[in-house]
Design an enzyme around this catalytic site. Structure first.
Site, PDB file in Angstrom:
ATOM      1  N   LYS A 245      -2.549   7.055   1.308  1.00 31.01           N
ATOM      2  CA  LYS A 245      -2.116   7.324   2.681  1.00 31.01           C
ATOM      3  C   LYS A 245      -1.018   8.391   2.649  1.00 31.01           C
ATOM      4  O   LYS A 245       0.179   8.105   2.802  1.00 31.01           O
ATOM      5  CB  LYS A 245      -1.630   6.046   3.356  1.00 31.01           C
ATOM      6  CG  LYS A 245      -1.659   6.119   4.882  1.00 31.01           C
ATOM      7  CD  LYS A 245      -1.452   4.751   5.494  1.00 31.01           C
ATOM      8  CE  LYS A 245      -1.433   4.794   7.012  1.00 31.01           C
ATOM      9  NZ  LYS A 245      -2.755   5.105   7.582  1.00 31.01           N
TER      10      LYS A 245
ATOM     11  N   GLU B  80     -15.657   6.326   7.237  1.00 32.70           N
ATOM     12  CA  GLU B  80     -14.602   5.800   8.105  1.00 32.70           C
ATOM     13  C   GLU B  80     -14.414   6.721   9.292  1.00 32.70           C
ATOM     14  O   GLU B  80     -14.996   7.807   9.366  1.00 32.70           O
ATOM     15  CB  GLU B  80     -13.287   5.679   7.328  1.00 32.70           C
ATOM     16  CG  GLU B  80     -12.800   6.997   6.732  1.00 32.70           C
ATOM     17  CD  GLU B  80     -11.550   6.842   5.879  1.00 32.70           C
ATOM     18  OE1 GLU B  80     -10.836   5.835   6.038  1.00 32.70           O
ATOM     19  OE2 GLU B  80     -11.287   7.739   5.055  1.00 32.70           O
TER      20      GLU B  80
ATOM     21  N   ARG C  20       0.834  -1.211   0.000  1.00 32.52           N
ATOM     22  CA  ARG C  20       0.000   0.000   0.000  1.00 32.52           C
ATOM     23  C   ARG C  20       0.863   1.252   0.000  1.00 32.52           C
ATOM     24  O   ARG C  20       0.548   2.255  -0.653  1.00 32.52           O
ATOM     25  CB  ARG C  20      -0.939  -0.008   1.207  1.00 32.52           C
ATOM     26  CG  ARG C  20      -1.907   1.165   1.231  1.00 32.52           C
ATOM     27  CD  ARG C  20      -2.872   1.082   2.395  1.00 32.52           C
ATOM     28  NE  ARG C  20      -2.203   1.201   3.686  1.00 32.52           N
ATOM     29  CZ  ARG C  20      -2.833   1.120   4.861  1.00 32.52           C
ATOM     30  NH1 ARG C  20      -4.142   0.906   4.895  1.00 32.52           N
ATOM     31  NH2 ARG C  20      -2.174   1.242   5.990  1.00 32.52           N
TER      32      ARG C  20
END
Length: 443
Positions: free
Chosen positions: A293, A326, A199
């Site tokens: 991210k 989220e 990721r």
């Protein structure tokens, strides 16, 4: 000693005069200098590509080289206070030639040649940066224990928290042009490093950040940093940046992307106690940035702060269509009245590595009848608040039950059995899971 001389030819070309040949100081102990280019990006200037590792005559365990785990290239462990004695020469714009000998990093001896006048003097810089950083570290301002840091800027690992710094002109600092990820350290093993690293590299690609090393080298550096830290319980955090270069908006002036990593000791696991959450009023990031991210976590930080200001653990984001998205830095899951484990789809939010692992482990609860099925789809606020159980899932909290959302009590108002079962499963996986999720670190 490592020297950076100004040659007579170079001085003549610029109209400057070269200083006399350097003379070693008899008052300083001789040190052994080892030069290495491991962990320095290709094409870096020589001062970045070669790192001097010095050992005092008495020896220092801080100067010991970290043991290799993945590849035959060791990352050096550097001491901030033992950079050794080195010399360089500098020609000034006025035609003067200066020769410096660095002692103890901040004390200098210098010789100035100006026509027929010679000066020999010992000076101490007015700001002893290293000492002040050490004083700051000892002040107790930091509330976490930083065990080791790797930086591709100096091409090595330090275990001195005072030296765990990055350049202020790194675009990750002043423009937010960087990405990061993490991995838990449990009983001397890195948990889900491969999944988090995948990721991490996807985020770097989306952020248009070139890699300073290939994947296997980055992996090796991260594991060696944990090894050098001697930390067996905690977390590893790591960042990729376009690097230092200037204070412009464009990264075109940044020629060396940077990799940083820090090991944080956390000897105690959080107890999965029930918590309250609130609906966040902070705008959620657009999907393009939510699935990456990046270090642009101001919306996340404000969502967390807003929750705490309202007596809650964190805030819960809704997407642009009003569906549950989220938490501030964790995924959300529900258990319906029909015993379904329900998670919002990952289309517009960060794909949580821990949440995805929980989905895999939850198959055991389907097999024994405690869950009917596992599903990921859009979840409305009313449906979420009507669930039998609600929980937050993330690498920092594992599985945390939610017992109240805004003014609505969730289920019985107590921690639910499925949340506890999932916590137990992920904890057991961290302690004794398969090699695909656990990497042993050699200390």
């Amino acid at each position: 000693m490592a020297q950076f001389p100004v040659t007579p030819a170079a001085a003549a070309a610029t109209g400057h005069r070269a200083s006399p040949s350097p003379r070693s100081s008899t008052s300083l102990p001789r040190r052994t200098t080892v030069l290495t280019s491991i962990g320095a990006a290709a094409g870096s200037p020589s001062w970045r590509g070669a790192v001097a590792v010095t050992r005092a005559a008495s020896g220092s365990d801080k100067a010991a080289v970290a043991r290799t785990i993945i590849n035959p290239n060791d990352v050096p462990v550097l001491s901030f206070s033992e950079l050794g004695c080195f010399e360089w020469q500098l020609c000034t714009q006025t035609g003067y030639a200066l020769h410096y000998t660095v002692k103890n990093f901040f004390e200098l001896e210098y010789t100035i040649k100006a026509q027929v006048i010679y000066f020999n003097k010992s000076i101490t810089l007015p700001l002893k940066v290293a000492e002040r950083l050490e004083t700051f570290q000892a002040s107790g301002t930091r509330n976490q224990n930083y065990m080791a840091m790797y930086s591709s800027i100096f091409g090595g690992i330090t275990t001195d928290p005072s030296a765990m710094v990055i350049p202020i002109d790194d675009h990750m600092v002043h423009r937010g042009h960087g990405v990061f990820d993490t991995a838990a350290i449990m009983d001397g093993h890195l948990y889900e490093l491969e999944q988090h690293l995948d990721r991490f590299l996807r985020s770097a690609l989306m952020a248009k950040i070139s890699l300073p090393f290939d994947r296997s080298t980055i992996r090796s550096i991260l594991i060696q940093t944990v090894s050098a830290s001697t930390c067996t319980q905690g977390s590893l955090r790591y960042w990729l940046s376009v690097g230092p270069g200037d204070f412009q908006l464009s990264s075109s002036g940044c020629t060396n992307p940077a990799l940083y990593a820090v090991v944080i000791e956390s000897p105690f696991l959080q107890v999965p106690a029930g918590c309250k959450v609130v609906t966040s009023s902070i705008p959620i990031k657009s999907p393009q940035f939510a699935v990456m991210k990046s270090v642009n976590y101001l919306p996340n930080a404000l969502t967390k702060v807003e929750g705490e200001e309202n007596g809650a653990f964190t805030g819960i984001w809704l997407d642009d269509e009003g569906f549950v998205a989220e938490g501030s830095n964790m995924n959300v899951a529900f258990v319906t009245a029909g015993k379904e484990l329900l998670l919002p789809s990952f289309d517009k939010i960060l794909s949580g590595c821990t949440a995805k692992r929980v989905l895999t482990l939850a198959e055991q609860l389907v097999a024994d009848g405690r869950l009917s099925r596992i599903i990921s789809r859009n979840v409305g606020v009313h449906e979420g608040k009507a669930a039998d159980e609600m929980m937050l899932i993330g690498s920092g909290i594992l599985v945390k039950p939610v017992v109240q959302w805004d003014d609505k009590i969730i289920g019985s108002g107590q921690e639910g059995p499925i949340a506890q079962a999932l916590y137990d499963l992920i904890l057991e996986d961290m302690r004794s899971g398969p090699p695909s999720v656990r990497i042993r670190v050699s200390y």
